[in-house]
Design a protein around this motif. Structure first.
Motif, PDB file in Angstrom:
ATOM      1  N   GLY A   4      44.467  37.795  37.538  1.00  0.00           N
ATOM      2  CA  GLY A   4      43.176  38.469  37.488  1.00  0.00           C
ATOM      3  C   GLY A   4      43.205  39.863  36.896  1.00  0.00           C
ATOM      4  N   TRP A   5      44.322  40.229  36.256  1.00  0.00           N
ATOM      5  CA  TRP A   5      44.414  41.579  35.702  1.00  0.00           C
ATOM      6  C   TRP A   5      43.300  41.822  34.674  1.00  0.00           C
ATOM      7  CZ3 TRP A   5      48.640  38.125  35.504  1.00  0.00           C
ATOM      8  CH2 TRP A   5      49.528  38.270  36.590  1.00  0.00           C
ATOM      9  N   ASP A   6      42.783  43.017  34.659  1.00  0.00           N
ATOM     10  CA  ASP A   6      41.770  43.429  33.670  1.00  0.00           C
ATOM     11  C   ASP A   6      40.503  42.588  33.724  1.00  0.00           C
ATOM     12  OD1 ASP A   6      43.597  45.345  32.705  1.00  0.00           O
ATOM     13  OD2 ASP A   6      44.558  43.809  31.454  1.00  0.00           O
ATOM     14  N   THR A   7      40.159  42.090  34.904  1.00  0.00           N
ATOM     15  CA  THR A   7      38.906  41.320  35.003  1.00  0.00           C
ATOM     16  C   THR A   7      37.851  42.047  35.827  1.00  0.00           C
ATOM     17  OG1 THR A   7      39.573  40.160  37.026  1.00  0.00           O
ATOM     18  CG2 THR A   7      40.175  39.130  34.916  1.00  0.00           C
ATOM     19  N   LEU A   8      38.193  43.217  36.373  1.00  0.00           N
ATOM     20  CA  LEU A   8      37.290  43.842  37.340  1.00  0.00           C
ATOM     21  C   LEU A   8      35.970  44.294  36.729  1.00  0.00           C
ATOM     22  CD1 LEU A   8      39.801  45.927  39.505  1.00  0.00           C
ATOM     23  CD2 LEU A   8      38.918  43.620  39.895  1.00  0.00           C
ATOM     24  N   ASP A   9      35.953  44.550  35.428  1.00  0.00           N
ATOM     25  CA  ASP A   9      34.703  44.989  34.801  1.00  0.00           C
ATOM     26  C   ASP A   9      34.023  43.841  34.049  1.00  0.00           C
ATOM     27  OD1 ASP A   9      36.510  44.730  32.797  1.00  0.00           O
ATOM     28  OD2 ASP A   9      36.130  46.683  31.861  1.00  0.00           O
ATOM     29  N   ARG A  10      34.469  42.633  34.331  1.00  0.00           N
ATOM     30  CA  ARG A  10      33.854  41.483  33.656  1.00  0.00           C
ATOM     31  C   ARG A  10      33.008  40.679  34.619  1.00  0.00           C
ATOM     32  NH1 ARG A  10      39.305  39.303  30.777  1.00  0.00           N
ATOM     33  NH2 ARG A  10      39.956  41.319  29.908  1.00  0.00           N
ATOM     34  N   LYS A  11      32.308  39.705  34.082  1.00  0.00           N
ATOM     35  CA  LYS A  11      31.542  38.797  34.933  1.00  0.00           C
ATOM     36  C   LYS A  11      32.548  37.995  35.767  1.00  0.00           C
ATOM     37  CE  LYS A  11      27.796  35.400  34.603  1.00  0.00           C
ATOM     38  NZ  LYS A  11      26.913  36.119  35.545  1.00  0.00           N
ATOM     39  N   ASP A  12      32.246  37.806  37.054  1.00  0.00           N
ATOM     40  CA  ASP A  12      33.113  37.075  37.977  1.00  0.00           C
ATOM     41  C   ASP A  12      34.564  37.574  37.950  1.00  0.00           C
ATOM     42  OD1 ASP A  12      30.926  35.469  38.624  1.00  0.00           O
ATOM     43  OD2 ASP A  12      31.342  34.112  36.951  1.00  0.00           O
ATOM     44  N   PRO A  13      34.777  38.805  38.355  1.00  0.00           N
ATOM     45  CA  PRO A  13      36.150  39.349  38.385  1.00  0.00           C
ATOM     46  C   PRO A  13      37.042  38.564  39.348  1.00  0.00           C
ATOM     47  CG  PRO A  13      34.627  40.791  39.565  1.00  0.00           C
ATOM     48  CD  PRO A  13      33.788  39.772  38.865  1.00  0.00           C
ATOM     49  N   VAL A  14      38.325  38.480  39.002  1.00  0.00           N
ATOM     50  CA  VAL A  14      39.297  37.805  39.869  1.00  0.00           C
ATOM     51  C   VAL A  14      40.065  38.885  40.630  1.00  0.00           C
ATOM     52  CG1 VAL A  14      41.273  36.238  39.963  1.00  0.00           C
ATOM     53  CG2 VAL A  14      39.471  35.891  38.240  1.00  0.00           C
ATOM     54  N   LYS A  15      39.765  39.021  41.910  1.00  0.00           N
ATOM     55  CA  LYS A  15      40.333  40.098  42.714  1.00  0.00           C
ATOM     56  C   LYS A  15      41.520  39.571  43.506  1.00  0.00           C
ATOM     57  CE  LYS A  15      35.881  42.364  43.381  1.00  0.00           C
ATOM     58  NZ  LYS A  15      34.974  42.921  44.421  1.00  0.00           N
ATOM     59  N   THR A  16      42.711  40.036  43.150  1.00  0.00           N
ATOM     60  CA  THR A  16      43.931  39.604  43.813  1.00  0.00           C
ATOM     61  C   THR A  16      44.701  40.823  44.305  1.00  0.00           C
ATOM     62  OG1 THR A  16      45.380  39.756  41.902  1.00  0.00           O
ATOM     63  CG2 THR A  16      44.058  37.744  42.092  1.00  0.00           C
ATOM     64  N   VAL A  17      45.832  40.550  44.936  1.00  0.00           N
ATOM     65  CA  VAL A  17      46.708  41.658  45.344  1.00  0.00           C
ATOM     66  C   VAL A  17      47.078  42.490  44.117  1.00  0.00           C
ATOM     67  CG1 VAL A  17      48.996  42.237  46.255  1.00  0.00           C
ATOM     68  CG2 VAL A  17      47.615  40.444  47.357  1.00  0.00           C
ATOM     69  N   GLY A  18      47.398  41.811  43.023  1.00  0.00           N
ATOM     70  CA  GLY A  18      47.831  42.521  41.819  1.00  0.00           C
ATOM     71  C   GLY A  18      46.700  43.217  41.088  1.00  0.00           C
ATOM     72  N   SER A  19      45.550  42.555  41.020  1.00  0.00           N
ATOM     73  CA  SER A  19      44.464  43.125  40.218  1.00  0.00           C
ATOM     74  C   SER A  19      43.594  44.092  41.001  1.00  0.00           C
ATOM     75  CB  SER A  19      43.573  42.015  39.651  1.00  0.00           C
ATOM     76  OG  SER A  19      42.814  41.396  40.680  1.00  0.00           O
ATOM     77  N   TYR A  20      43.636  44.019  42.343  1.00  0.00           N
ATOM     78  CA  TYR A  20      42.610  44.736  43.114  1.00  0.00           C
ATOM     79  C   TYR A  20      43.142  45.588  44.260  1.00  0.00           C
ATOM     80  CZ  TYR A  20      37.940  45.483  45.085  1.00  0.00           C
ATOM     81  OH  TYR A  20      36.779  46.051  45.536  1.00  0.00           O
ATOM     82  N   TRP A  21      44.064  45.052  45.051  1.00  0.00           N
ATOM     83  CA  TRP A  21      44.446  45.742  46.296  1.00  0.00           C
ATOM     84  C   TRP A  21      45.091  47.100  45.998  1.00  0.00           C
ATOM     85  CZ3 TRP A  21      46.028  42.581  51.144  1.00  0.00           C
ATOM     86  CH2 TRP A  21      45.205  41.458  51.265  1.00  0.00           C
ATOM     87  N   PRO A  22      44.622  48.163  46.685  1.00  0.00           N
ATOM     88  CA  PRO A  22      45.156  49.499  46.379  1.00  0.00           C
ATOM     89  C   PRO A  22      46.493  49.823  47.050  1.00  0.00           C
ATOM     90  CG  PRO A  22      43.367  49.659  47.987  1.00  0.00           C
ATOM     91  CD  PRO A  22      43.444  48.210  47.575  1.00  0.00           C
ATOM     92  N   TYR A  23      46.778  49.208  48.207  1.00  0.00           N
ATOM     93  CA  TYR A  23      47.971  49.604  48.967  1.00  0.00           C
ATOM     94  C   TYR A  23      48.820  48.389  49.327  1.00  0.00           C
ATOM     95  CZ  TYR A  23      45.132  53.795  49.588  1.00  0.00           C
ATOM     96  OH  TYR A  23      44.351  54.889  49.368  1.00  0.00           O
TER      97      TYR A  23
END
Lengths: 195, 422
Positions: free
Chosen positions: A70-89
């Motif tokens: 899910g890397w680099d999907t947060l600003d797209r439609k239907d972002p894929v939020k994972t430990v790698g792409s999203y979790w801060p800690y």
């Protein structure tokens, strides 16, 4: 505010009781027990304890959560939020897995197993190499990709400032068109089934 | 079942047929033929009803069997970490019956006896303590009515009109009268030394998910309740029996059920439920965290997709509910033309603090199409925004905190549909 008057209710919590229940891990690593686990061990434990729902590569099965990618999907439609792409800690990963996973058999993993699973999830997200060993000593050295991706609630400035105004009551717009209908999607449960 | 009840049921069915036959003249000032429900002696007016020993704890009458929680299967991977919906379309007033008040669990509704219940306070306190349930009942109590709204309520509607019914679009909410002990009383018992500014409490449940959340100490000392009764009786199992946290005005996720531990800290834990979940992603890919307050919101519950107009033109009660996490609702406006023009509705009572308020627009329906909307205002002057206004600031990916104005398209046959309008 607080007062000096106390009712004298309750009794002192014992050290062993606090140790049993207070297992939260803070972003600065406070609370982490001694221990370690490597990616290969993590892969084995993951395959046994986690992969049925989260997939062999932490990619998720069916509707179950995706833990990697899910890397680099947060600003797209239907972002894929994972430990790698999203979790801060990383602390949150250790804490949550240790406390609440596997789903249906929580609090059954040893500390070393949690270190190993955490290492494997990092590896699945290309954050560490395959020979990586995670321990309480190097825990804070891991850089989470989206660590800087969060801001504290800014609605007061971004929204309230402009939406606290006397609203329009008459002739508020020239025309009104229906742009979308729920019945087109038809995903609402059948009401007739209610009983 | 007794004979008299069977007999009553036959009478009911017969009565239904008679009522249907008379439907053509419904609303007419004069009936063409005498109504047999009046002219014939009905069984219930002659025989006997149920004895007082039949139902020690009652359920609603069978004719209300549609007023139930509903599940939407495709929303979640399974029903254990999932959500269901309060039948707000069919309710009136403000108090939600506990038996149909929505549930949201992350590892199911657990069974925890009062005898097995323990509450621990630890961390930056003078005396870490353990309380039993019986201990909690010895603290001075308070009663307050508050709404509990899931942060994800209306979340499926961000990208468009999706679910067809107020229950599904707005039903992750309930409103109850809670009895409990201020959290401040329990913290006082444990003793807080030094500065309270900048400190936090971490609260967690006894269930496997734990649902741990961080709350600023300032809020914890303000109006947070440790509650053990709701609407007069013990909490329902699914609502946290025997003890839950009540966090007035703040997102439902923080209302920790089966509350087992309160830890005072000098920093937030940044748990899973405040990092991975309950953070709101904006259009540019950054995400808001700690979006605790639920902003002013309203919805028309009738007419609505599950509550079509069946009585034809003439007097029509448009009703709904409004609420705000910022305090009191002061006004609700209703539009019948999709927001071109508005008229101010009647609040059935003064808006309570961080509680649902009921509104009515007593109007006359000419049988034409309507685009019904409600717009809430709260005591801070905040006006409930449109979905466009929200999207302009946030984009479509924030999942949580969708408090947009809802539109129902009421057709001339009285059927209503969830729509979006320009």
């Amino acid at each position: 505010g607080l007062t000096d008057s106390r009712l004298g209710l309750g009794r002192p919590a014992l050290e062993a009781e606090i140790a049993a229940w207070d297992v939260d891990i803070l972003p600065d690593g406070t609370g982490l027990p001694e221990g370690s686990g490597d990616v290969w061990t993590g892969e084995e434990v993951f395959a046994e304890q986690c992969a049925a729902c989260h997939g062999d590569f932490a990619e998720g099965v069916g509707n179950w959560p995706t833990l990697a990618g899910g890397w680099d999907t947060l600003d797209r439609k239907d972002p894929v939020k994972t430990v790698g792409s999203y979790w801060p800690y990383l602390s949150t990963v250790w804490d949550y897995v240790h406390r609440s996973m596997p789903f249906g058999a929580a609090q059954t993993l040893s500390d070393d197993e949690v270190y190993a699973i955490t290492a494997y999830i990092l590896y699945s997200n290309d954050i560490v190499d395959e020979d990586f060993t995670l321990s309480h000593e190097n825990f804070l050295e891991v850089e989470m990709p989206n660590a800087a991706g969060f801001i504290v609630d800014d609605r007061a400035e971004a929204e309230y400032a402009q939406w606290r105004a006397e609203p329009c009551m008459e002739n508020c717009k020239d025309s009104v068109e229906i742009t979308m209908r729920a019945t087109v999607l038809d995903v609402t449960p059948d009401q007739a089934g209610a009983a | 079942m007794s004979d008299i009840l069977k007999s009553s049921r036959r009478a009911f069915l017969r009565g239904s047929v008679a009522a249907a036959a008379g439907a053509v003249t419904a609303g007419a000032a004069r009936a063409a033929t005498p109504d047999p429900l009046i002219t014939e002696v009905q069984d219930w007016a002659s025989g006997l009803g149920q004895g007082v020993d039949e139902v020690p704890y009652g359920l609603p009458i069978e004719f209300e069997s549609d007023v139930i929680r509903r599940n939407v299967e495709w929303l979640t991977a399974d029903t254990i970490s999932s959500i269901n919906f309060t039948p707000i379309h069919a309710l009136d007033g403000t108090i939600t019956p506990q038996g149909c008040a929505f549930e949201r669990h992350h590892s199911g509704a657990i069974e925890l006896k009062k005898e097995d219940y323990r509450l621990m306070i630890n961390g930056l306190v003078d005396r870490p303590l353990v309380f039993t349930y019986a201990d909690l009942e010895r603290f001075p109590r308070e009663n307050h009515v508050y709404f509990c709204e899931c942060a994800a309520n209306t979340g499926m509607e961000w990208a468009g009109a999706q679910l067809n019914g107020a229950q599904f679009t707005h039903g992750m909410i309930h409103n109850m009268e809670y009895t409990g002990v201020p959290l401040r009383s329990l913290l006082n018992e444990a003793g807080l030394s030094g500065e309270t500014a900048g400190k936090w409490v971490y609260v967690e449940g006894a269930d496997a998910s734990s649902n741990g959340r961080s709350i600023p100490l300032e809020k914890a000392l303000d109006d947070v309740l440790v509650a053990f009764k709701a609407n007069g009786e013990a909490l329902r199992k699914e609502h946290g029996y025997p003890v839950r946290l009540v966090v007035p005005g703040w997102e439902g996720n923080m209302w920790i059920k089966w509350l087992r531990r309160i830890e005072v800290l000098d920093q937030p834990v940044e748990s899973r439920e405040e990092t991975s979940k309950y953070t709101d992603t904006l259009a540019d890919g950054t995400s808001r965290k700690w979006t605790w307050v639920m902003d002013a919101k309203s919805v028309i519950t009738s007419p609505s997709p599950q509550m079509p107009i069946t009585h034809g033109p003439g007097p029509l009660v448009v009703t709904g509910m409004a609420w705000t996490g910022h305090g009191r609702i002061t006004r609700v406006d209703v539009s019948r033309d999709g927001g071109k023009s508005w008229e101010t509705a009647r609040l059935s009572q003064e808006g309570g603090n961080k509680a649902l308020v009921r509104f009515y627009l007593d109007t006359d329906w000419d049988g034409g199409e309507m685009l019904l909307q409600a717009r809430a205002m709260d005591e801070t002057g905040y006006v409930q925004p449109t979905k466009s206004q929200l999207r302009d600031v946030r984009g479509e990916n924030s999942i949580y905190h969708n408090n947009c104005i809802q539109t129902w398209h009421v057709k001339s046959n009285g059927v209503a549909e969830n729509v979006e309008v320009s």
